[in-house]
Design a protein around this motif. Structure first.
Motif, PDB file in Angstrom:
ATOM      1  N   ASN A  42       4.679 -27.335   5.921  1.00 18.56           N
ATOM      2  CA  ASN A  42       5.872 -27.239   5.085  1.00 18.56           C
ATOM      3  C   ASN A  42       6.020 -25.809   4.597  1.00 18.56           C
ATOM      4  O   ASN A  42       5.123 -24.983   4.769  1.00 18.56           O
ATOM      5  CB  ASN A  42       5.749 -28.191   3.888  1.00 18.56           C
ATOM      6  CG  ASN A  42       7.104 -28.801   3.507  1.00 18.56           C
ATOM      7  OD1 ASN A  42       8.145 -28.161   3.672  1.00 18.56           O
ATOM      8  ND2 ASN A  42       7.075 -30.021   2.989  1.00 18.56           N
ATOM      9  N   ASN A  43       7.171 -25.522   3.962  1.00 16.80           N
ATOM     10  CA  ASN A  43       7.304 -24.219   3.312  1.00 16.80           C
ATOM     11  C   ASN A  43       6.350 -24.205   2.115  1.00 16.80           C
ATOM     12  O   ASN A  43       5.986 -25.261   1.596  1.00 16.80           O
ATOM     13  CB  ASN A  43       8.760 -23.970   2.902  1.00 16.80           C
ATOM     14  CG  ASN A  43       9.205 -24.953   1.824  1.00 16.80           C
ATOM     15  OD1 ASN A  43       8.769 -24.877   0.672  1.00 16.80           O
ATOM     16  ND2 ASN A  43      10.050 -25.901   2.209  1.00 16.80           N
ATOM     17  N   PRO A  44       5.932 -22.998   1.671  1.00 12.63           N
ATOM     18  CA  PRO A  44       4.888 -22.930   0.640  1.00 12.63           C
ATOM     19  C   PRO A  44       5.226 -23.694  -0.635  1.00 12.63           C
ATOM     20  O   PRO A  44       4.375 -24.387  -1.184  1.00 12.63           O
ATOM     21  CB  PRO A  44       4.749 -21.435   0.356  1.00 12.63           C
ATOM     22  CG  PRO A  44       5.264 -20.754   1.566  1.00 12.63           C
ATOM     23  CD  PRO A  44       6.302 -21.652   2.152  1.00 12.63           C
ATOM     24  N   GLN A  45       6.477 -23.591  -1.085  1.00 10.12           N
ATOM     25  CA  GLN A  45       6.796 -24.225  -2.358  1.00 10.12           C
ATOM     26  C   GLN A  45       6.578 -25.733  -2.287  1.00 10.12           C
ATOM     27  O   GLN A  45       5.908 -26.333  -3.136  1.00 10.12           O
ATOM     28  CB  GLN A  45       8.239 -23.920  -2.771  1.00 10.12           C
ATOM     29  CG  GLN A  45       8.502 -24.421  -4.177  1.00 10.12           C
ATOM     30  CD  GLN A  45       9.822 -23.941  -4.740  1.00 10.12           C
ATOM     31  OE1 GLN A  45      10.548 -23.178  -4.112  1.00 10.12           O
ATOM     32  NE2 GLN A  45      10.138 -24.401  -5.940  1.00 10.12           N
ATOM     33  N   ASP A  46       7.132 -26.361  -1.235  1.00 12.64           N
ATOM     34  CA  ASP A  46       6.985 -27.818  -1.115  1.00 12.64           C
ATOM     35  C   ASP A  46       5.544 -28.197  -0.799  1.00 12.64           C
ATOM     36  O   ASP A  46       5.050 -29.225  -1.261  1.00 12.64           O
ATOM     37  CB  ASP A  46       7.929 -28.360  -0.033  1.00 12.64           C
ATOM     38  CG  ASP A  46       9.387 -28.241  -0.464  1.00 12.64           C
ATOM     39  OD1 ASP A  46       9.646 -28.295  -1.685  1.00 12.64           O
ATOM     40  OD2 ASP A  46      10.260 -28.075   0.406  1.00 12.64           O
ATOM     41  N   ASP A  97       3.687 -27.729  -4.238  1.00 14.73           N
ATOM     42  CA  ASP A  97       4.197 -28.485  -5.384  1.00 14.73           C
ATOM     43  C   ASP A  97       4.365 -29.967  -5.084  1.00 14.73           C
ATOM     44  O   ASP A  97       4.399 -30.782  -5.999  1.00 14.73           O
ATOM     45  CB  ASP A  97       5.544 -27.898  -5.845  1.00 14.73           C
ATOM     46  CG  ASP A  97       5.381 -26.452  -6.292  1.00 14.73           C
ATOM     47  OD1 ASP A  97       4.222 -26.022  -6.483  1.00 14.73           O
ATOM     48  OD2 ASP A  97       6.400 -25.749  -6.440  1.00 14.73           O
ATOM     49  N   ASN A  98       4.479 -30.301  -3.798  1.00 14.79           N
ATOM     50  CA  ASN A  98       4.771 -31.695  -3.479  1.00 14.79           C
ATOM     51  C   ASN A  98       4.100 -32.101  -2.161  1.00 14.79           C
ATOM     52  O   ASN A  98       4.773 -32.510  -1.217  1.00 14.79           O
ATOM     53  CB  ASN A  98       6.301 -31.850  -3.395  1.00 14.79           C
ATOM     54  CG  ASN A  98       6.697 -33.304  -3.243  1.00 14.79           C
ATOM     55  OD1 ASN A  98       5.926 -34.200  -3.577  1.00 14.79           O
ATOM     56  ND2 ASN A  98       7.884 -33.528  -2.707  1.00 14.79           N
ATOM     57  N   ARG A 142       1.353 -18.446  -0.758  1.00 12.27           N
ATOM     58  CA  ARG A 142       2.606 -18.569  -1.522  1.00 12.27           C
ATOM     59  C   ARG A 142       3.468 -17.323  -1.378  1.00 12.27           C
ATOM     60  O   ARG A 142       4.692 -17.395  -1.325  1.00 12.27           O
ATOM     61  CB  ARG A 142       2.309 -18.759  -3.010  1.00 12.27           C
ATOM     62  CG  ARG A 142       1.933 -20.167  -3.412  1.00 12.27           C
ATOM     63  CD  ARG A 142       1.743 -20.208  -4.931  1.00 12.27           C
ATOM     64  NE  ARG A 142       1.147 -21.442  -5.378  1.00 12.27           N
ATOM     65  CZ  ARG A 142       1.832 -22.529  -5.765  1.00 12.27           C
ATOM     66  NH1 ARG A 142       3.153 -22.509  -5.726  1.00 12.27           N
ATOM     67  NH2 ARG A 142       1.208 -23.602  -6.182  1.00 12.27           N
ATOM     68  N   GLN A 143       2.800 -16.165  -1.325  1.00 12.81           N
ATOM     69  CA  GLN A 143       3.533 -14.896  -1.333  1.00 12.81           C
ATOM     70  C   GLN A 143       4.191 -14.591   0.008  1.00 12.81           C
ATOM     71  O   GLN A 143       5.315 -14.106   0.045  1.00 12.81           O
ATOM     72  CB  GLN A 143       2.558 -13.767  -1.707  1.00 12.81           C
ATOM     73  CG  GLN A 143       3.219 -12.439  -2.005  1.00 12.81           C
ATOM     74  CD  GLN A 143       2.203 -11.393  -2.433  1.00 12.81           C
ATOM     75  OE1 GLN A 143       1.019 -11.672  -2.638  1.00 12.81           O
ATOM     76  NE2 GLN A 143       2.645 -10.160  -2.562  1.00 12.81           N
TER      77      GLN A 143
END
Length: 252
Positions: free
Chosen positions: A229-233, A236-237, A211-212
């Motif tokens: 994917n990018n870490p956030q997606d 989280d999804n 994430r960092q």
């Protein structure tokens, strides 16, 4: 899912339809991956999913049987000259530190620059000390690996790789053999490297690190890239059932 967004940046690593077998076992299945200069990729997945094999193919510690791998513009084939060119650009850090026990920390770091790059001893020593300072253990230079903690040994291993001035760093589960309280000190060094723009591929279960620092997180299972994917997606999804199940198991 495409890597076209990275087309404006120089590609450091290109894997195209890469396949590998161990006998009958199909360990890598049609792997396609482009990594741009300065990009930081975290690769995760269950054990036996092909993650370590994939990054070991990138510096030819493992051979692929089908498809194409280009590293810094050099194709990895049986041509030893190309393999040497690639290995000069690629540093590698393993789960077990692979330090020479009979050499001091400083000697471990200067060995390759002196032998491979034909660097004078004094210059090699200076560079090694600079990187030992970067990983925050210059005072350990004259000790032997057996006198250090696991976290310190892994930081020596990172310093040793950096002494060759690589363009790319590969990390294969660099913290999984460490005691929990030593994990942070190694990850801190890796975060610093990432912040300085080093192109990095890291196989790890350290999801906080992903994430960092990651630009992209890649999930592998049964020899295939299932999701990226990018870490956030990614966290989280997650799109795939297999990714969701994996994350449930490791994110307590």
């Amino acid at each position: 899912m495409t890597s076209s967004t990275h087309s404006d940046k120089e590609l450091m690593i290109q894997l195209t339809d890469v396949n590998k077998w161990y006998g009958e076992f199909h360990v890598l299945k049609n792997i396609n991956l482009n990594v741009a200069k300065g990009e930081r990729i975290v690769i995760c997945g269950p054990s036996g999913s092909g993650k370590s094999t994939m990054i070991r193919c990138i510096n030819r510690l493992e051979e692929h049987q089908k498809g194409q791998i280009l590293v810094a513009g050099n194709e990895l084939t049986d041509d030893l000259k190309n393999i040497e060119l690639v290995r000069k650009e690629v540093g590698m850090c393993f789960q077990h530190f692979n330090l020479f026990p009979h050499l001091t920390v400083l000697e471990n770091c200067t060995l390759a620059p002196i032998w491979v790059k034909k660097m004078p001893q004094k210059e090699a020593d200076e560079i090694a000390m600079r990187y030992l300072e970067r990983v925050k253990i210059p005072e350990q230079a004259d000790k032997y690996p057996g006198q250090l903690s696991g976290g310190q040994q892994q930081r020596v291993a990172i310093a040793r790789s950096l002494c060759m001035n690589p363009q790319i760093m590969l990390f294969d589960e660099p913290t999984s053999a460490l005691d929990p309280e030593m994990v942070r000190e190694v990850l801190d060094v890796m975060v610093e490297l990432a912040n300085e723009g080093m192109t990095m591929l890291c196989v790890t279960h350290e999801m906080g690190f992903a994430r960092q620092v990651a630009d992209r997180v890649i999930f592998m299972d049964q020899g295939e890239i299932i999701e990226e994917n990018n870490p956030q997606d990614f966290f989280d999804n997650p799109q795939s059932d297999r990714t969701q199940l994996f994350l449930k198991q490791i994110l307590h």
